[in-house]
Structure formats: C-alpha cells, structure tokens
Design an enzyme around this catalytic site. Structure first.
Site, PDB file in Angstrom:
ATOM      1  N   HIS A 114       0.871  -1.172   0.000  1.00 15.09           N
ATOM      2  CA  HIS A 114       0.000   0.000   0.000  1.00 15.09           C
ATOM      3  C   HIS A 114       0.913   1.228   0.000  1.00 15.09           C
ATOM      4  CE1 HIS A 114      -2.878   2.898   1.712  1.00 15.09           C
ATOM      5  NE2 HIS A 114      -3.847   2.048   1.424  1.00 15.09           N
ATOM      6  N   ASP A 191       3.068  -3.806   7.850  1.00 15.22           N
ATOM      7  CA  ASP A 191       1.766  -3.152   7.696  1.00 15.22           C
ATOM      8  C   ASP A 191       0.701  -4.221   7.943  1.00 15.22           C
ATOM      9  OD1 ASP A 191      -0.608  -2.123   6.784  1.00 15.22           O
ATOM     10  OD2 ASP A 191       0.041  -1.876   4.702  1.00 15.22           O
ATOM     11  N   GLN A 194      -4.617  -4.942   7.004  1.00 14.56           N
ATOM     12  CA  GLN A 194      -5.606  -5.913   6.514  1.00 14.56           C
ATOM     13  C   GLN A 194      -5.495  -7.244   7.260  1.00 14.56           C
ATOM     14  OE1 GLN A 194      -7.911  -4.996   4.474  1.00 14.56           O
ATOM     15  NE2 GLN A 194      -7.041  -3.101   3.648  1.00 14.56           N
ATOM     16  N   LYS A 217     -10.548  -0.206  10.069  1.00 13.27           N
ATOM     17  CA  LYS A 217     -10.726  -1.394   9.237  1.00 13.27           C
ATOM     18  C   LYS A 217     -11.050  -2.610  10.105  1.00 13.27           C
ATOM     19  CE  LYS A 217      -7.343   0.175   5.805  1.00 13.27           C
ATOM     20  NZ  LYS A 217      -8.092   0.713   4.678  1.00 13.27           N
ATOM     21  N   CYS A 354      -4.926   2.485  -3.622  1.00  8.97           N
ATOM     22  CA  CYS A 354      -3.702   3.022  -2.997  1.00  8.97           C
ATOM     23  C   CYS A 354      -2.530   2.058  -3.152  1.00  8.97           C
ATOM     24  CB  CYS A 354      -3.904   3.358  -1.527  1.00  8.97           C
ATOM     25  SG  CYS A 354      -5.209   4.537  -1.249  1.00  8.97           S
TER      26      CYS A 354
END
Lengths: 400, 141
Positions: A114, A191, A194, A217, A354
């Site tokens: 991302h 990251d 998700q 999220k 993104c």
C-alpha cells in the site's frame, strides 16, 4: 449471519450491500455508543483533568491500550496510538529510518505494498541515499521466502512489507522473513492494516520490530490507529511529533521526553476514537477472531468461485487467503463497472486501491475489489453475482 | 438514477473512436498531463495556439469511457475557437458536469451529452479531467 449481528450494525439497515471492508469496516453500535458516550458525557482531556471525568476518561483510554496489547500479544508500553496505519508507518520511517540509514543501507519492500508503506520508505531512501530493493513476486503476485532470500544482503537494514495484501488478499510469510532479516541485523516493519481483522496476531511469536494498523478497518472509528514497537527500539527513538503531554521537562535550552508510549503521543489524542477502538476489540474477541476468519474465508471463497464461473471476468487473486477478491469485467474499465454496482446499491471499490505498483505488476490500470466480512451473507454474495452478470450484459449491449 | 443518462450513444461512439488521438512531438504545442491515481485515468491534452486561435488540439487518454470520450469531444469542439471563447466554454462545461450554476444559453455543442454526469457525483472527475488539462495548457502559455 444471525439476526444479532445484523442488528449490531445499523448501517446494514440501509439495504446497501457493503463489500468494501478493506477500505473501511462498518461500525457496530457498541463502538458508536462508546464514542458518543465520551463526547456526550465525558469530554475532558486525559492525563491532565484532575477531576472525576478526567480521571475516568484517562482510565478508559488506557484500558484500550491494555486491550490492544492483549489482542496482539504485546506489552501495553509497546502500544502507541496514532492517526492510523499511515501515521504509524510514517512515524517509523521518520523516527527510525531517517536516523539509522545511510547510502550503504538497503530497504527491502514489495510491489504489493500500500502507498502508506511504500511512500514513507521511498522518502527515506531519497533523504538518506539508502537503496530500495523489491522482492520478486511469483507469477500470482505472491511473496515467497525463496524470493525474499535473494533480495536479502548484509546491507539490508529494513524489511518493510505487509502481513495481508490489500489488493490480492495473500497472507505473507512474515515469521520466516523476520527470522531471516534478524540474522543480518535488519529490522522488520509490518503493515498489518488488513491482518488484524482476520488473523490472530501474536507479536511475541512473530518477533517483528514494528507493526502498524488502523482502527477503522477492524470495526473501530476513523482517526485512530496503532503502532506496536519493540521496547528496545522505542526507548532510543526520537519523538516524531513535539508538543503537549509528551514532554517530561521543558527548559529554554533543552527539554526531555516522557518514556514510550507517551513520548510518541503529542497533543490531544482522538480520545473518543481510542475508547471506541476498545469496544471494537471487545466485539471481535466476543465473536472470536478464528470464527470471523473462517466465516469470511468461506464467503470469499464462494464469491471467488462464482466469479470464476462467469464468462467475461478476470480474477487476479484466485488464491486469496482473506476476504479480498480483486477482478475486472473484461473490456470494461473499472470506473465504468463501478457505476453499475453503485446503481444497484452494491458498495465495492474501483481504482488502484492506494497500491499502484501491484497494478503495474498485473499490467492493468485499475481493478474492482470486493471484500467480505463478518456482517456479509451468502444471499448478498448471490445478489452480487447476479448483478455482475447483468453488468456484463448491460455494458455489452451499449457497445463496450 | 439511470445509467442510460450517463452512457449516451455519442459518448460510446467517441470512446470507441476517439478523435485527435496521439500526441505530436512539436514544441509549439503546450502539453498538460493529468493522472488520477485513485482510478487510473491518465489524460494528456496538447494545444497549439496561433494569433489567439486554437489551431490544433490533441489528446492521449487512458481510463474509463467517460474520461476518454470527454477528451475526444473536447478536442473536436475546441479546434478553431478563439482562446477566450474556448476558456469560457471549458469553464461552463466544468460547471455543468459538477452540478453548479452554468450558462444554459452557451452552445456546448456535442459536449451537451455530458449533462447527465451531474447525476453521478462519482463520475464528475472522469468527465472533467480533460477539460481541466485543456484550461491548464492554455494558461501555461
């Protein structure tokens, strides 16, 4: 999905099919009410208000830190609240990256990233002269340990990748990658935006150095995110932002900082959002993250299989490990297709999500992305598939 | 909301057969490229102005049907127009598609087919990109 879950998410009552959780999740009532409770009944600042409400607010704020620490198996002093995963990753890039890298350093990243992971490191690379190296993805766009090994050298100082890809839905082998990275003395920045809503994240076992995610999220409010950092790093890192509450002593010539995590939480934080995030963790834990993952995967597997049966659809991640399915209707630009879904009250995402580099890798300008989560149903997936069929017919008819 | 208000025949015709496509390697032209990273649109407009008249207008557009057709229609309308008139047409077009007040008496020629865009807020940018690039190319003179 049972009646209870339906009633927990007021936005579902609008009748819209919401398949865009990878962009932001819906919020359950308990989260909404917790944020409202702060704004309505508790408004006061933390660590400052020496009166009942100020003390209660500070307790609720710190309670969330403990919940988050437990949620990802870390210590609460390793949990920093930020504006979101983007802020968390920028904090690491600015505070750790700019001070520890030079022209002889190498940063390993991937085309899956991302922009919130890629761009801060591209910036650090330009500033310090450190070289960015990309892991060669396999033909499905996956990161493999083998390919990672080929990129790793004694000059590697940072490995900055994602746990779960926001476009392809793959779960990356970060445990193995971390072990290898540590052998050459590199730090690992993950990251997890998700990942936290799907996987049981165990940071003690993963042993990574920094882990970033967003609240919104994972059923929480917007404007709140988390950075986990190993205590040994946080201790020596400089603050990213300077201001109120993060300092210990302020003098005209020199000032000193509080210990982590307060050192990194300058100014008034989004207190209501932090309190709301605590309720989001409760919600996920009450259902059980393994149950959520199993349900979501079953639903996305079905969605993917049904899409694959259709003539005129290209699915880019038939082996997705999560709720994310990315595809295109052949010959129909994603931005045209999305208007059809929107008209039929289905919310999916179109564009580059993104993540331009993975679109370059796939050789496409844009894509459609449907993500399912715990509040979605089989019926909704069936409607989505029917609408997809009709969309293909419609666009064919008007001349695409 | 009905998609047929968006996908008019003329738009589809321009999408499939875009006019004045392909950029020229000629330094007399002014060139502006605009990319929309959120959707993947990539539009370049090239204009040649002589004696305050738009002598030529070229485009290279990748993206959705609306953005590609809009670039094509733009070039056809603008060639031969005085700069001042072209700028006010572009302004009027941008106001029309973004559901702002606009001059209904001004003849937007084929570009009138984009009047339905205002019902689709998500697509305003698609219709606008080429026209913004066009204005910028004249202002960079």
């Amino acid at each position: 999905m049972n009646e209870k879950i339906f009633n927990d998410f007021p936005q579902l009552k609008s009748g819209m099919i919401y398949f865009d959780t990878a962009a932001t999740s819906l919020k359950p009532l308990s989260v909404i009410e917790a944020v409202n409770h702060y704004n309505k009944d508790l408004s006061s600042n933390i660590n400052r208000g020496m009166y009942d409400k100020g003390i209660e607010t500070t307790e609720l704020y710190e309670e969330t830190r403990v919940k988050i620490a437990h949620f990802i198996n870390a210590k609460s002093e390793e949990i920093i609240f930020t504006r979101g995963a983007t802020s968390s990753l920028n904090l690491v890039a600015y505070s750790w990256g700019l001070n520890n890298l030079d022209k002889d350093s190498e940063i390993i990243i991937s085309e899956q990233e991302h922009h919130s992971q890629f761009l801060p490191w591209q910036f650090v690379s330009k500033k310090t002269g450190a070289k960015i190296k990309f892991i060669e993805l396999d033909r499905f766009g996956r990161i493999t340990v083998e390919a990672f090994k080929k990129t790793l050298t004694s000059k590697t100082k940072v490995v900055a990748i994602n746990y779960v890809s926001n476009v392809l839905g793959y779960v990356n082998p970060i445990k193995e990658i971390t072990e290898l990275a540590h052998e050459v003395g590199a730090i690992v920045v993950i990251d997890g935006a998700q990942a936290v809503q799907h996987l049981k994240v165990d940071l003690k076992s993963l042993n990574i150095d920094f882990f970033a995610f967003s609240g919104h999220k994972m059923l929480g409010p917007t404007g709140i995110g988390v950075l986990y950092g190993k205590s040994s790093h946080l201790k020596v890192m400089q603050p990213f932002e300077y201001g109120g509450d993060m300092n210990e002593d302020v003098e005209k010539d020199i000032s000193t900082w509080k210990k982590a995590p307060q050192k990194f939480e300058a100014g008034t934080m989004p207190i209501g959002s932090v309190i709301g995030l605590g309720k989001a963790v409760d919600y996920i834990e009450n259902l059980g993250i393994e149950n959520i993952d199993e349900y979501t995967k079953k639903l996305s597997r079905y969605l993917c299989d049904e899409l694959l049966k259709l003539e005129g659809v290209t699915v880019y991640n038939p082996y997705s490990d999560s709720g994310v399915i990315t595809y295109n209707l052949n010959g129909i630009p994603a931005h045209d297709a999305i208007s059809y879904y929107a008209e039929k009250k289905i919310a999916i995402r179109s564009g580059q999500h993104c993540a331009k580099l993975i679109h370059d890798f796939l050789g496409i300008h844009s894509s459609l992305r449907a993500t399912v989560y715990l509040y979605n149903t089989l019926d909704e997936v069936n409607t989505f598939i029917e609408v997809t069929k009709k969309a293909i017919e419609y666009f064919k008819e008007i001349g695409f | 909301m009905n998609l047929d208000n968006l996908y008019r025949e003329i738009i589809m015709e321009h999408y499939k057969n875009p006019r004045n496509k392909g950029l020229l390697d000629d330094e007399r032209y002014h060139k502006i490229r605009i990319k929309n990273p959120s959707c993947g649109d990539d539009i370049t407009i090239q204009t040649l102005v002589e004696d305050d008249i738009i002598k030529d207008c070229r485009q290279e557009a990748t993206g959705c049907s609306i953005s590609v057709a809009s670039a094509s229609v733009l070039t056809e309308i603008m060639i031969g127009k005085p700069v001042e008139e072209a700028l006010s047409l572009a302004e009027n077009f941008l106001n029309m598609v973004s559901n702002k007040e606009f001059n209904h008496d001004m003849d937007l020629e084929e570009a009138e087919v984009f009047s339905g865009v205002k019902q689709f807020p998500a697509r305003i940018k698609c219709a606008s990109i080429a026209w913004v690039a066009f204005k910028d190319s004249l202002e960079s003179e």
